[in-house]
Design a protein around this motif. Sequence first.
Motif, short mmCIF file in Angstrom:
data_model
loop_
_atom_site.label_atom_id
_atom_site.label_comp_id
_atom_site.label_asym_id
_atom_site.label_seq_id
_atom_site.Cartn_x
_atom_site.Cartn_y
_atom_site.Cartn_z
N LEU A 179 35.32 51.62 122.76
CA LEU A 179 34.63 50.56 122.03
C LEU A 179 33.54 49.93 122.90
CD1 LEU A 179 37.77 48.80 120.47
CD2 LEU A 179 36.32 50.55 119.43
N THR A 180 32.64 49.20 122.26
CA THR A 180 31.57 48.54 122.99
C THR A 180 32.11 47.33 123.76
OG1 THR A 180 31.06 47.05 121.15
CG2 THR A 180 29.94 49.20 121.17
N PRO A 181 31.40 46.88 124.79
CA PRO A 181 31.86 45.69 125.54
C PRO A 181 32.06 44.48 124.64
CG PRO A 181 30.14 46.84 126.75
CD PRO A 181 30.22 47.50 125.41
N TYR A 182 31.20 44.29 123.66
CA TYR A 182 31.34 43.15 122.75
C TYR A 182 32.65 43.23 121.98
CZ TYR A 182 30.20 39.99 118.85
OH TYR A 182 30.22 38.99 117.92
N THR A 183 32.96 44.42 121.47
CA THR A 183 34.20 44.59 120.70
C THR A 183 35.42 44.42 121.60
OG1 THR A 183 33.04 46.14 119.26
CG2 THR A 183 35.42 46.10 119.10
N ARG A 184 35.32 44.84 122.85
CA ARG A 184 36.43 44.64 123.78
C ARG A 184 36.72 43.15 123.95
NH1 ARG A 184 33.93 48.52 128.42
NH2 ARG A 184 33.92 50.47 127.21
N LEU A 185 35.66 42.36 124.06
CA LEU A 185 35.83 40.92 124.20
C LEU A 185 36.49 40.33 122.96
CD1 LEU A 185 35.34 38.30 125.75
CD2 LEU A 185 33.04 38.21 124.73
N VAL A 186 36.03 40.76 121.77
CA VAL A 186 36.63 40.30 120.52
C VAL A 186 38.12 40.68 120.47
CG1 VAL A 186 36.58 40.49 118.00
CG2 VAL A 186 34.44 40.39 119.27
N ALA A 187 38.43 41.89 120.93
CA ALA A 187 39.82 42.36 120.90
C ALA A 187 40.71 41.53 121.81
CB ALA A 187 39.87 43.83 121.31
N ILE A 188 40.22 41.21 122.99
CA ILE A 188 41.03 40.43 123.94
C ILE A 188 41.34 39.05 123.39
CG2 ILE A 188 40.95 39.33 126.22
CD1 ILE A 188 39.37 41.80 127.18
N CYS A 189 40.44 38.51 122.57
CA CYS A 189 40.63 37.15 122.05
C CYS A 189 41.84 37.03 121.13
CB CYS A 189 39.37 36.70 121.31
SG CYS A 189 37.96 36.38 122.40
N VAL A 190 42.33 38.14 120.59
CA VAL A 190 43.46 38.07 119.66
C VAL A 190 44.79 38.00 120.39
CG1 VAL A 190 43.97 40.55 119.39
CG2 VAL A 190 44.30 38.99 117.46
N LEU A 191 44.83 38.36 121.66
CA LEU A 191 46.11 38.43 122.38
C LEU A 191 46.90 37.12 122.37
CD1 LEU A 191 45.24 40.75 125.41
CD2 LEU A 191 46.59 41.29 123.37
N PRO A 192 46.25 35.96 122.57
CA PRO A 192 47.05 34.72 122.50
C PRO A 192 47.77 34.54 121.18
CG PRO A 192 44.91 34.28 123.51
CD PRO A 192 44.86 35.68 122.98
N LEU A 193 47.13 34.93 120.07
CA LEU A 193 47.77 34.81 118.76
C LEU A 193 48.98 35.72 118.66
CD1 LEU A 193 44.64 34.71 116.38
CD2 LEU A 193 46.04 32.79 117.17
N VAL A 194 48.87 36.92 119.21
CA VAL A 194 49.98 37.89 119.15
C VAL A 194 51.22 37.33 119.85
CG1 VAL A 194 50.76 40.17 119.90
CG2 VAL A 194 48.44 39.88 118.98
N PHE A 195 51.00 36.65 120.97
CA PHE A 195 52.13 36.14 121.75
C PHE A 195 52.60 34.76 121.29
CE2 PHE A 195 50.46 39.41 124.57
CZ PHE A 195 51.63 40.03 124.99
N ILE A 196 51.71 34.00 120.66
CA ILE A 196 52.08 32.66 120.19
C ILE A 196 52.87 32.74 118.88
CG2 ILE A 196 51.14 30.52 119.20
CD1 ILE A 196 48.90 30.71 121.26
N TYR A 197 52.52 33.69 118.02
CA TYR A 197 53.12 33.75 116.69
C TYR A 197 54.65 33.68 116.68
CZ TYR A 197 55.31 35.82 112.66
OH TYR A 197 56.18 36.06 111.63
#
Length: 303
Positions: free
Chosen positions: A130-148
């Motif tokens: 993936l592009t660097p921009y998409t990688r950044l977008v992807a990383i932003c979801v990790l807190p939600l995955v662990f907080i849920y």
Amino acid sequence: MNTLSHPDLSDIKRGDWVDRRLPLAWRPYTRLARLDRPVGIWLTLFPCWAALVQASHGIPELRHLIVFSLGALLMRSAGSTVNDIADRKFDGHVERTRFRPLASGQINVPQAVLFLVAELVLAASLLFFLTPYTRLVAICVLPLVFIYPLCKRFTHWPQAVLGAAFNWGMLMAWSEVAGEIPTGAVLMWLGAVTWQIGYDTVYAYVDMQDDARLGLKSTAILFGERGRVFIGTFYILTVAAWSVGGWMIGMSLSYFIGMLMIVAHLSWQTWRIDLSRPDVNYRLFLGNILTGMLLAATAFVGT
């Protein structure tokens, strides 16, 4: 409401393909990843495919379909593993979940954590495509995955957090294909979030009595007997967001005709809700696979 007791509604189906065909050591991990219950995977995939189609203005590139499909599968599985680790002490006291691998002692927490690490490593390997921009977008979801998994302990809105994380691939699809995330795409994502709040509330009514007894929270407990009204409201918000979002990203008339089919299906679902019938609500939850299919098909014809 009666506690869920119908054997067909059990979270683990004894004697299924997992028990018949897989080695004993593989079975708990297969169930931990929810590969035996792929409804959640489909509910993640269809909105993601819809976004890929819309961002591509037609048939997406094969590499995008492969990467995003694998990503949805792996992140859904990782999210399920995190959830089971966090809820292992509660799951053993809930009729629907008491046979899950951690709750029933088939595997222990260190084994589950190692499996989670493997899932996350595989998911992270997809970022190289993936592009660097998409990688950044992807990383932003990790807190939600662990907080849920912890949300049900302190808020009645875990379904909202799950919906945001579940459908994050829609935003990633736009960032990867178009290099940006337009306002219309954000509205499409918000529509998927409200859709998930609706159908996951239907699902939460299945466990409502057990959750209340354990001191857990959910939208079903919050809405109580007014559930049908609130679920219907979230479905209205869903169609509104998908309609306005589709208009903003240039969908054709065929797209809005498809939206009418989604309106009809969600209206039927709302009419069929029976707060005293966990079996009915569980089937309605499963029926949202069709909603996802309609969304993806509508996005395709709308391009």
